[in-house]
Design a protein around this motif. Structure first.
Motif, PDB file in Angstrom:
ATOM      1  N   GLY A 342       0.747  -1.502   0.203  1.00  0.00           N
ATOM      2  CA  GLY A 342      -0.083  -0.057   0.129  1.00  0.00           C
ATOM      3  C   GLY A 342       0.771   1.273  -0.108  1.00  0.00           C
ATOM      4  N   SER A 343       0.263   2.401  -0.708  1.00  0.00           N
ATOM      5  CA  SER A 343       1.099   3.569  -0.688  1.00  0.00           C
ATOM      6  C   SER A 343       0.248   4.672  -0.218  1.00  0.00           C
ATOM      7  CB  SER A 343       1.538   4.203  -2.126  1.00  0.00           C
ATOM      8  OG  SER A 343       2.532   2.955  -2.622  1.00  0.00           O
ATOM      9  N   ILE A 344       0.818   5.518   0.324  1.00  0.00           N
ATOM     10  CA  ILE A 344      -0.051   6.873   0.916  1.00  0.00           C
ATOM     11  C   ILE A 344       0.898   7.931   0.806  1.00  0.00           C
ATOM     12  CG2 ILE A 344      -1.115   5.457   2.656  1.00  0.00           C
ATOM     13  CD1 ILE A 344       0.643   6.819   4.681  1.00  0.00           C
ATOM     14  N   GLN A 345       0.414   9.145   0.877  1.00  0.00           N
ATOM     15  CA  GLN A 345       0.935  10.474   0.893  1.00  0.00           C
ATOM     16  C   GLN A 345       1.050  10.833   2.479  1.00  0.00           C
ATOM     17  OE1 GLN A 345      -1.200  13.402  -1.447  1.00  0.00           O
ATOM     18  NE2 GLN A 345       0.173  13.097  -3.320  1.00  0.00           N
ATOM     19  N   VAL A 384      -4.830   0.454   5.218  1.00  0.00           N
ATOM     20  CA  VAL A 384      -4.919  -0.010   6.492  1.00  0.00           C
ATOM     21  C   VAL A 384      -3.485  -0.937   6.629  1.00  0.00           C
ATOM     22  CG1 VAL A 384      -6.117  -1.377   8.238  1.00  0.00           C
ATOM     23  CG2 VAL A 384      -7.172  -0.011   6.520  1.00  0.00           C
ATOM     24  N   LEU A 385      -2.726  -0.808   7.896  1.00  0.00           N
ATOM     25  CA  LEU A 385      -1.728  -1.350   8.111  1.00  0.00           C
ATOM     26  C   LEU A 385      -2.148  -2.024   9.587  1.00  0.00           C
ATOM     27  CD1 LEU A 385       1.933  -0.361   7.862  1.00  0.00           C
ATOM     28  CD2 LEU A 385       1.247  -1.015  10.073  1.00  0.00           C
ATOM     29  N   VAL A 439      -6.425   5.429  14.568  1.00  0.00           N
ATOM     30  CA  VAL A 439      -5.892   4.329  14.971  1.00  0.00           C
ATOM     31  C   VAL A 439      -6.484   3.509  16.049  1.00  0.00           C
ATOM     32  CG1 VAL A 439      -4.432   5.523  16.479  1.00  0.00           C
ATOM     33  CG2 VAL A 439      -3.647   3.132  16.095  1.00  0.00           C
ATOM     34  N   TRP A 440      -6.773   2.289  15.927  1.00  0.00           N
ATOM     35  CA  TRP A 440      -7.495   1.483  17.156  1.00  0.00           C
ATOM     36  C   TRP A 440      -6.876   0.303  17.433  1.00  0.00           C
ATOM     37  CZ3 TRP A 440      -8.716   1.866  11.977  1.00  0.00           C
ATOM     38  CH2 TRP A 440      -9.056   0.341  11.235  1.00  0.00           C
ATOM     39  N   CYS A 441      -7.217  -0.562  18.375  1.00  0.00           N
ATOM     40  CA  CYS A 441      -6.798  -1.887  18.968  1.00  0.00           C
ATOM     41  C   CYS A 441      -7.849  -2.661  19.132  1.00  0.00           C
ATOM     42  CB  CYS A 441      -6.096  -1.669  20.306  1.00  0.00           C
ATOM     43  SG  CYS A 441      -5.228  -3.199  20.897  1.00  0.00           S
ATOM     44  N   LEU A 452      -3.766   1.113  11.746  1.00  0.00           N
ATOM     45  CA  LEU A 452      -3.518   2.177  11.282  1.00  0.00           C
ATOM     46  C   LEU A 452      -4.252   2.325   9.908  1.00  0.00           C
ATOM     47  CD1 LEU A 452       0.389   2.552  11.904  1.00  0.00           C
ATOM     48  CD2 LEU A 452      -1.494   2.740  13.512  1.00  0.00           C
ATOM     49  N   GLU A 453      -5.272   3.416  10.081  1.00  0.00           N
ATOM     50  CA  GLU A 453      -5.923   3.639   8.679  1.00  0.00           C
ATOM     51  C   GLU A 453      -5.471   4.956   8.272  1.00  0.00           C
ATOM     52  OE1 GLU A 453     -10.601   2.982   6.832  1.00  0.00           O
ATOM     53  OE2 GLU A 453     -10.121   3.708   9.125  1.00  0.00           O
ATOM     54  N   PHE A 454      -5.238   4.869   7.065  1.00  0.00           N
ATOM     55  CA  PHE A 454      -5.027   6.368   6.316  1.00  0.00           C
ATOM     56  C   PHE A 454      -5.924   6.622   4.977  1.00  0.00           C
ATOM     57  CE2 PHE A 454      -0.905   4.472   7.915  1.00  0.00           C
ATOM     58  CZ  PHE A 454      -0.341   5.430   8.382  1.00  0.00           C
ATOM     59  N   PRO A 455      -6.673   7.935   5.125  1.00  0.00           N
ATOM     60  CA  PRO A 455      -7.603   7.981   3.899  1.00  0.00           C
ATOM     61  C   PRO A 455      -6.721   8.130   2.536  1.00  0.00           C
ATOM     62  CG  PRO A 455      -7.141   9.903   5.032  1.00  0.00           C
ATOM     63  CD  PRO A 455      -6.347   9.031   5.845  1.00  0.00           C
TER      64      PRO A 455
END
Length: 457
Positions: A342-345, A384-385, A439-441, A452-455
């Motif tokens: 996955g790639s993000i900015q 999502v990581l 972020v959640w557990c 870890l979720e990035f839009p």
């Protein structure tokens, strides 16, 4: 009007509304009464006109007018409020009642059935003019009939004065009643104000009861109680945060003082001084890391953390970190696995720090011989990581608080280890939120996972 109290505003508005209603009602009543009396007067004038026309219409010539006077006198002379003037085409008055009454000549040319008004000194008249054709005459006769409406006008003037006097009295009464009603109606608000004023930092657990609160104020009271709950939670966290800082800093400071006192207790060789300095250096490093972490969190709380925006391949960052932690994992027989991409900015240094903290925590709590899995998944809306490791299940009531500073899952308070001050997860949350992510557990069946979720950019 902003400087006046709410009670004054409500009483004034109540007074203005009542005055407006009474004014409209009074003016409407006065107008309808005038229209009613005008209609009666017009109907009376029309009846007298039509009867006069029927009498004069059968007259064979103007010379026979004297024979009709008794009928005209019986028709027009019996009403004291009625004035009548009949004149021929030349303007000569043939009949007048009363005899001394002289209606102005300007009303001779008034249109038929048009009501006109005339004031003679203190008397007011309302009349009508009609033309009656006579046999043998080229021009018709003129009949002017008027009613004395002085009493009606006086009645309307008196009614108008009483209307304004009554309106003035109602203004005073409504102002007083409005103040009483508003004061009593706002009494629950005063109770809420007194209850709110009695709340202090030592009584944040108190709540305003809503059982006796009106429905209009219930939402306000519920919002205020919710604010108290948030303040109570914030004060509790701040108090615990201060205690945690003291606990975390006490250990290195105590170590520094103890080592220094021991070394200074007697003369020692150079090797002992060097060993003490190296030991002190480790404590200084730990304190420096803690201070750096706290400064980072303080900047994050004030919105001063601005990540760089560049394309980052998360699998590359994770692969580098797995290689770094590989030696430590091999010593404990722990396997590290990576799947997905996955790639993000984002900011590669901040992301490196956040993922490193997750892997460090996972290695700390994973039993020997187990496997830590890092999974990447990307969709059109987000990336999502997930870092998952086996270990003791975290109770559900602790999951939301794991990212608080210095939070301990164990109920008893304890010092942090030499390498862990309890700020790692708080830093992770600050970094992810700076990237507009979350972020959640999750923890169940002996496996704990941090997500870890990035839009999507």
């Amino acid at each position: 009007m902003n400087k006046f109290s709410l009670t004054t505003r409500l009483s004034v508005m109540f007074m203005l509304v009542v005055i407006a209603v009474l004014t409209v009602a009074g003016l409407s009543f006065n107008y309808l009464c005038q229209q009613h009396f005008n209609s009666l007067d017009q109907q009376t004038l029309l009846e007298k006109q039509q009867t006069s026309q029927s009498i004069l219409g059968v007259m064979p010539s103007i010379g026979a007018f004297d024979e009709l006077k008794p009928q005209l006198q019986a028709l027009l002379g019996t009403n004291q409020d009625l004035t009548a003037v009949i004149s021929d085409s030349s303007g000569k008055v043939l009949f007048a009642h009363p005899a001394a009454m002289n209606i102005p000549e300007r009303f001779r040319d008034a249109a038929s059935h048009q009501v006109w008004e005339w004031q003679n000194q203190e008397q007011m008249f309302r009349g009508m003019t009609t033309q009656v054709a006579v046999a043998g005459q080229e021009k018709p006769m003129t009949v002017m009939i008027a009613l004395d409406v002085t009493d009606n006008m006086f009645l309307f003037e008196t009614l108008k004065w009483w209307l304004w006097i009554g309106l003035l009295i109602c203004t005073v009464v409504c102002a007083g009643l409005g103040w009483v009603v508003a004061h009593r109606g706002l009494r629950p608000l005063e109770q809420v104000t007194r209850a709110a004023a009695s709340i202090s930092a030592n009584s944040l657990k108190e709540r305003i009861p809503i059982a006796s609160i009106p429905s209009e104020l219930r939402q306000l009271v519920c919002s205020f109680n919710g604010m108290l709950a948030r303040l109570d939670d914030a004060f509790g966290r701040l108090s615990n945060y201060s205690a945690d800082i003291a606990h975390e800093l006490r250990t290195p400071v105590s170590n520094l003082m103890t080592h220094t006192e021991v070394v200074l207790s007697k003369k020692r060789n150079i090797e002992d001084y060097e060993e003490n300095l190296y030991s002190n250096l480790e404590d200084f490093k730990r304190m420096s890391r803690m201070i750096d972490d706290m400064l980072f969190l303080a900047k994050a709380d004030n919105g001063l953390i601005t990540p760089e925006r560049e394309w980052v391949a998360l699998e590359g960052v994770v692969d580098t970190l797995l290689e770094y932690y590989g030696l430590l994992a091999d010593e404990r027989g722990i396997e590290l696995e990576l799947s997905g991409s996955g790639s993000i900015q984002g900011d590669v240094l901040m992301l490196h720090r956040a993922i490193s903290n997750l892997l460090s925590n996972a290695l700390r709590y994973t039993p020997q011989g187990k496997t830590i899995r890092v999974q990447l998944s990307q969709s059109d809306s987000s990336t999502v990581l997930t870092v998952e490791n086996p270990g003791e299940t975290i109770p559900p009531e602790h999951l939301e608080k794991l990212f608080d500073r210095f939070y301990r899952v164990h109920p008893t308070r304890r010092e942090g280890s030499q390498s862990n001050a309890g700020l790692g997860l708080a830093i992770i949350r600050s970094i992810i939120e700076a990237h507009q992510g979350r972020v959640w557990c999750t923890s169940a069946n002996g496996r704990t996972a941090f997500h870890l979720e990035f839009p999507a950019p």
